[in-house]
Motif scaffolding. Structure first.
Motif, mmCIF file in Angstrom:
data_model
loop_
_atom_site.group_PDB
_atom_site.id
_atom_site.type_symbol
_atom_site.label_atom_id
_atom_site.label_comp_id
_atom_site.label_asym_id
_atom_site.label_seq_id
_atom_site.Cartn_x
_atom_site.Cartn_y
_atom_site.Cartn_z
ATOM 1 N N ALA A 71 -6.226 -64.899 -45.182
ATOM 2 C CA ALA A 71 -4.785 -64.657 -44.706
ATOM 3 C C ALA A 71 -4.508 -65.282 -43.580
ATOM 4 O O ALA A 71 -3.328 -65.250 -43.054
ATOM 5 C CB ALA A 71 -4.559 -63.377 -45.168
ATOM 6 N N PHE A 78 -3.690 -67.171 -40.130
ATOM 7 C CA PHE A 78 -3.132 -68.461 -39.902
ATOM 8 C C PHE A 78 -2.370 -68.533 -38.386
ATOM 9 O O PHE A 78 -2.222 -67.381 -37.883
ATOM 10 C CB PHE A 78 -1.992 -68.797 -40.879
ATOM 11 C CG PHE A 78 -0.706 -68.058 -40.775
ATOM 12 C CD1 PHE A 78 0.412 -68.615 -40.210
ATOM 13 C CD2 PHE A 78 -0.649 -66.793 -41.625
ATOM 14 C CE1 PHE A 78 1.435 -68.107 -40.069
ATOM 15 C CE2 PHE A 78 0.557 -65.962 -41.646
ATOM 16 C CZ PHE A 78 1.439 -66.616 -40.821
ATOM 17 N N PRO A 128 0.425 -68.592 -36.284
ATOM 18 C CA PRO A 128 1.717 -68.336 -36.357
ATOM 19 C C PRO A 128 2.376 -69.559 -35.422
ATOM 20 O O PRO A 128 2.252 -69.750 -34.368
ATOM 21 C CB PRO A 128 2.069 -67.097 -36.107
ATOM 22 C CG PRO A 128 1.080 -66.786 -35.106
ATOM 23 C CD PRO A 128 -0.232 -67.408 -35.485
ATOM 24 N N LYS A 129 3.613 -69.957 -36.010
ATOM 25 C CA LYS A 129 4.536 -71.034 -35.208
ATOM 26 C C LYS A 129 5.576 -70.134 -34.516
ATOM 27 O O LYS A 129 6.752 -70.560 -34.507
ATOM 28 C CB LYS A 129 5.065 -72.013 -36.136
ATOM 29 C CG LYS A 129 4.087 -72.823 -36.829
ATOM 30 C CD LYS A 129 4.864 -73.925 -37.704
ATOM 31 C CE LYS A 129 3.947 -74.831 -38.578
ATOM 32 N NZ LYS A 129 4.550 -75.183 -39.882
ATOM 33 N N ALA A 130 5.357 -69.065 -34.144
ATOM 34 C CA ALA A 130 6.146 -68.247 -32.978
ATOM 35 C C ALA A 130 6.448 -69.101 -31.874
ATOM 36 O O ALA A 130 5.721 -69.765 -31.338
ATOM 37 C CB ALA A 130 5.626 -67.101 -32.909
ATOM 38 N N LEU A 188 6.574 -68.798 -28.534
ATOM 39 C CA LEU A 188 6.247 -67.921 -27.298
ATOM 40 C C LEU A 188 6.389 -68.617 -26.208
ATOM 41 O O LEU A 188 5.858 -69.834 -26.199
ATOM 42 C CB LEU A 188 4.936 -67.312 -27.765
ATOM 43 C CG LEU A 188 4.730 -66.682 -28.882
ATOM 44 C CD1 LEU A 188 3.320 -66.183 -29.053
ATOM 45 C CD2 LEU A 188 5.633 -65.376 -29.109
ATOM 46 N N ALA A 202 -1.139 -62.564 -37.354
ATOM 47 C CA ALA A 202 -0.461 -63.124 -38.591
ATOM 48 C C ALA A 202 -0.984 -62.818 -40.107
ATOM 49 O O ALA A 202 -0.188 -62.503 -40.804
ATOM 50 C CB ALA A 202 -0.602 -64.676 -38.295
ATOM 51 N N ALA A 243 5.831 -62.879 -41.748
ATOM 52 C CA ALA A 243 4.870 -62.512 -41.024
ATOM 53 C C ALA A 243 4.967 -63.205 -39.522
ATOM 54 O O ALA A 243 4.852 -62.643 -38.573
ATOM 55 C CB ALA A 243 3.625 -62.907 -41.279
ATOM 56 N N GLU A 244 5.467 -64.422 -39.539
ATOM 57 C CA GLU A 244 5.629 -65.274 -38.486
ATOM 58 C C GLU A 244 6.867 -64.466 -37.512
ATOM 59 O O GLU A 244 6.747 -64.231 -36.344
ATOM 60 C CB GLU A 244 5.965 -66.814 -38.385
ATOM 61 C CG GLU A 244 4.826 -67.339 -38.893
ATOM 62 C CD GLU A 244 4.980 -68.994 -39.029
ATOM 63 O OE1 GLU A 244 6.293 -69.313 -39.402
ATOM 64 O OE2 GLU A 244 4.235 -69.563 -38.734
ATOM 65 N N VAL A 259 5.660 -61.269 -35.910
ATOM 66 C CA VAL A 259 4.564 -61.348 -34.775
ATOM 67 C C VAL A 259 5.611 -61.918 -33.752
ATOM 68 O O VAL A 259 5.084 -61.482 -32.503
ATOM 69 C CB VAL A 259 3.431 -62.553 -35.317
ATOM 70 C CG1 VAL A 259 2.733 -63.006 -33.899
ATOM 71 C CG2 VAL A 259 2.539 -62.106 -36.308
ATOM 72 N N GLN A 260 6.537 -62.753 -33.918
ATOM 73 C CA GLN A 260 7.173 -63.215 -32.692
ATOM 74 C C GLN A 260 7.939 -61.932 -32.054
ATOM 75 O O GLN A 260 8.099 -61.557 -30.767
ATOM 76 C CB GLN A 260 8.332 -63.961 -33.258
ATOM 77 C CG GLN A 260 9.177 -64.563 -32.156
ATOM 78 C CD GLN A 260 9.697 -66.236 -32.322
ATOM 79 O OE1 GLN A 260 9.407 -66.781 -33.162
ATOM 80 N NE2 GLN A 260 10.492 -66.371 -31.424
ATOM 81 N N ALA A 288 5.470 -59.748 -30.160
ATOM 82 C CA ALA A 288 5.127 -60.243 -28.865
ATOM 83 C C ALA A 288 6.358 -60.147 -28.027
ATOM 84 O O ALA A 288 5.863 -59.946 -26.942
ATOM 85 C CB ALA A 288 5.052 -61.763 -29.112
#
Lengths: 131, 164
Positions: free
Chosen positions: A57, A59, A61-63, A65, B25, B38-39, B42-43, B46
């Protein structure tokens, strides 16, 4: 005398969370107790299966930041570029060697490009963060 | 950041956070069942963690502290979903069995008591140690060992039941 083994300590053992002395005691008890041995084997097998299933599960993340790294301030970079451009304009009047002029022009151009790239990067990051 | 001589700077925060994002994630995905949500979680975590970094006690594990922030963000995302959309997701999950091993695991965990589900998600999807789990759940490490053990047995029973 060894403290009796609690069932939860089998979990502690497979998670590597017991101190070395207690882990040894638990392992010695497991070696002589068939029921404990069976339970530990079942816990280990399922723990391994669940750990590898859960890992699928994960991965990246394309956050958007902000970068933690320190970069030179945009104002400082701009000021350096302007100073070098001014130097490039003044130097021919001072009749310096053409090689020096080429170096100064190239440096000024590189800094200006760096400022433009940095500005474009910041616009993109702030755009992504606002989405 | 209390309890340490290190300063609570944004650079320090981001450096502590860098290695946690993939597990985070996966953990958020196990709760929200959506890569996109989920992204988002997480953002949000953060940024929320950065806002609250000055309250972080450096004597405790950063990962445990930050996963507690992430868990709250996941709950916020769940609450913000519209009920109709949620019902559609539940129906879709019910109609179509989980396709991947992690989804099967997450589905079985979701059927357990909340305290068992919470500790198993953090342990398996987040890979938190006992010390980190104790910090995230605000319980002693001995309680972590007991709860995790009984949660594992409950999970094994649940998976055996669903296989029959």
């Amino acid at each position: 005398m060894t403290k009796p083994i609690e069932p939860r300590e089998l979990s502690g053992l497979i998670d590597g969370e017991l101190d070395a002395a207690r882990a040894l005691e638990v392992l010695q008890a497991v070696a002589t107790d068939g029921a404990l041995k069976t339970e530990l084997a079942e816990l280990k097998r399922s723990d391994h299966a669940w750990s590898s299933a859960a890992a699928k599960a994960w991965f990246a993340p394309k956050a958007a930041l902000p970068s933690p790294g320190r970069r030179p301030g945009r104002a400082a970079m701009t000021a350096a570029g302007v100073l070098l451009l001014a130097a490039a304009w003044i130097m021919p009047k001072l009749v310096l060697a053409p090689a020096i002029m080429v170096v100064v022009h190239a440096t000024a151009l590189a800094i200006t490009m760096a400022v433009l790239v940095s500005t474009a990067g910041n616009v993109e990051t702030s755009g992504a963060a606002s989405r | 950041m209390s309890g340490s001589t290190q300063q609570a700077t944004p650079a320090r925060y981001w450096s502590l956070l860098q290695g946690l994002l993939e597990r985070a994630a996966g953990y958020a995905r196990s709760i929200l069942r959506s890569r996109h949500d989920a992204e988002d979680a997480v953002q949000q975590a953060a940024l929320r963690g950065l806002e609250r970094f000055s309250t972080y006690d450096a004597a405790r594990p950063f990962k445990g502290w930050w996963f507690a922030v992430l868990r709250n963000c996941c709950m916020d995302v769940l609450r913000s979903r519209r009920p109709a959309a949620d019902a559609a997701v539940v129906e879709a999950i019910a109609a179509q069995p989980p396709g991947e091993e992690w989804e099967e695991l997450a589905t079985a965990i979701a059927r357990l008591a909340p305290e068992h589900g919470e500790i198993l998600r953090m342990r398996y999807f987040g890979e938190l140690s006992y010390r980190e789990l104790a910090a995230a759940l605000d319980v002693p490490e001995g309680t972590v060992m007991s709860r995790l053990h009984y949660a594992r047995k409950a999970l094994a029973d649940e998976l055996n039941r669903s296989e029959r």
